[in-house]
Design a protein around this motif. Structure first.
Motif, PDB file in Angstrom:
ATOM      1  N   ARG A   1       3.887   3.534  11.276  1.00 55.20           N
ATOM      2  CA  ARG A   1       3.679   3.135   9.915  1.00 55.20           C
ATOM      3  C   ARG A   1       2.728   4.198   9.232  1.00 55.20           C
ATOM      4  N   LEU A   2       2.951   4.649   8.005  1.00 59.66           N
ATOM      5  CA  LEU A   2       2.347   5.737   7.501  1.00 59.66           C
ATOM      6  C   LEU A   2       1.643   5.089   6.078  1.00 59.66           C
TER       7      LEU A   2
ATOM      8  N   ALA B   1       4.896   7.122  -3.042  1.00 58.85           N
ATOM      9  CA  ALA B   1       4.765   6.850  -1.807  1.00 58.85           C
ATOM     10  C   ALA B   1       5.940   5.820  -1.437  1.00 58.85           C
ATOM     11  N   GLU B   2       6.257   5.075  -2.342  1.00 60.35           N
ATOM     12  CA  GLU B   2       7.222   3.826  -1.941  1.00 60.35           C
ATOM     13  C   GLU B   2       8.455   4.559  -1.494  1.00 60.35           C
ATOM     14  N   LEU B   3       8.784   5.403  -2.272  1.00 58.75           N
ATOM     15  CA  LEU B   3      10.286   6.287  -1.910  1.00 58.75           C
ATOM     16  C   LEU B   3      10.238   6.727  -0.571  1.00 58.75           C
ATOM     17  N   TYR B   4       9.182   7.009   0.206  1.00 51.98           N
ATOM     18  CA  TYR B   4       9.269   7.530   1.697  1.00 51.98           C
ATOM     19  C   TYR B   4       8.350   6.339   2.637  1.00 51.98           C
ATOM     20  N   HIS B   5       8.643   5.034   1.921  1.00 58.41           N
ATOM     21  CA  HIS B   5       8.204   3.965   2.948  1.00 58.41           C
ATOM     22  C   HIS B   5       6.892   4.029   3.455  1.00 58.41           C
ATOM     23  N   VAL B   6       5.888   4.664   2.648  1.00 54.02           N
ATOM     24  CA  VAL B   6       4.561   5.110   2.774  1.00 54.02           C
ATOM     25  C   VAL B   6       3.628   3.631   2.082  1.00 54.02           C
ATOM     26  N   ARG B   7       3.013   2.979   2.891  1.00 54.60           N
ATOM     27  CA  ARG B   7       2.052   1.971   2.259  1.00 54.60           C
ATOM     28  C   ARG B   7       0.761   2.635   1.820  1.00 54.60           C
ATOM     29  N   THR B   8      -0.051   1.623   1.126  1.00 52.99           N
ATOM     30  CA  THR B   8      -1.332   1.932   0.749  1.00 52.99           C
ATOM     31  C   THR B   8      -2.383   1.303   1.633  1.00 52.99           C
TER      32      THR B   8
ATOM     33  N   PHE C   1       2.172  -2.285  -0.925  1.00 55.85           N
ATOM     34  CA  PHE C   1       0.633  -2.558  -0.377  1.00 55.85           C
ATOM     35  C   PHE C   1       0.898  -2.695   1.288  1.00 55.85           C
ATOM     36  N   GLY C   2      -0.363  -1.985   1.923  1.00 58.21           N
ATOM     37  CA  GLY C   2      -0.311  -1.988   3.355  1.00 58.21           C
ATOM     38  C   GLY C   2      -1.551  -2.740   4.108  1.00 58.21           C
TER      39      GLY C   2
END
Length: 125
Positions: A3-4, A26-33, A59-60
């Motif tokens: 998870r990023l 970031a969502e385009l690259y499956h990166v969460r906050t 949201f992460g």
């Protein structure tokens, strides 16, 4: 896949609108906050982060460190931490107020992050 996370504060990310744009990208690259929630940030910033968290799809995690009783008294707020979750409350706006009279009892004292010395070069954080 690991998870990023993008780890930023609302204030260091430029505010709610720039942070929303960063989160969308970031969502385009499956990166969460993963918004920073340390005590060097005021309850206003924490409330803004909570409202940001519930407004985005990726949201992460929300970091949370409780403020001192004095800080909570100067910045009365509606958000609460309960059962491992943050709840923003239902007050208007961000749900944070400011007791200016009480704040005047705590004058601002500038503080600096430590400076690292590496060989002959100085660098700050």
């Amino acid at each position: 896949m690991d998870r990023l996370y993008i780890r930023m504060t609302i204030v260091h990310g430029g505010g709610l609108t720039p942070m929303k744009k960063i989160a969308d990208f970031a969502e385009l690259y499956h990166v969460r906050t993963g918004c920073h929630g340390a005590t060097d940030l005021s309850p206003v910033c924490m409330a803004a982060a909570l409202h940001f968290d519930i407004a985005i799809h990726n949201f992460g995690i929300q970091e949370h460190m409780p403020h001192t009783d004095e800080t909570d008294a100067v910045f009365p707020h509606q958000y609460v931490f309960k059962d491992g979750m943050m709840h923003p409350g239902d007050a208007p706006g961000l749900g944070v107020d400011l007791d200016e009279q009480l704040a005047s009892k705590y004058p601002y004292q500038r503080a600096y992050l430590p400076i690292n010395r590496k060989l002959d070069a100085l660098s700050d954080w």
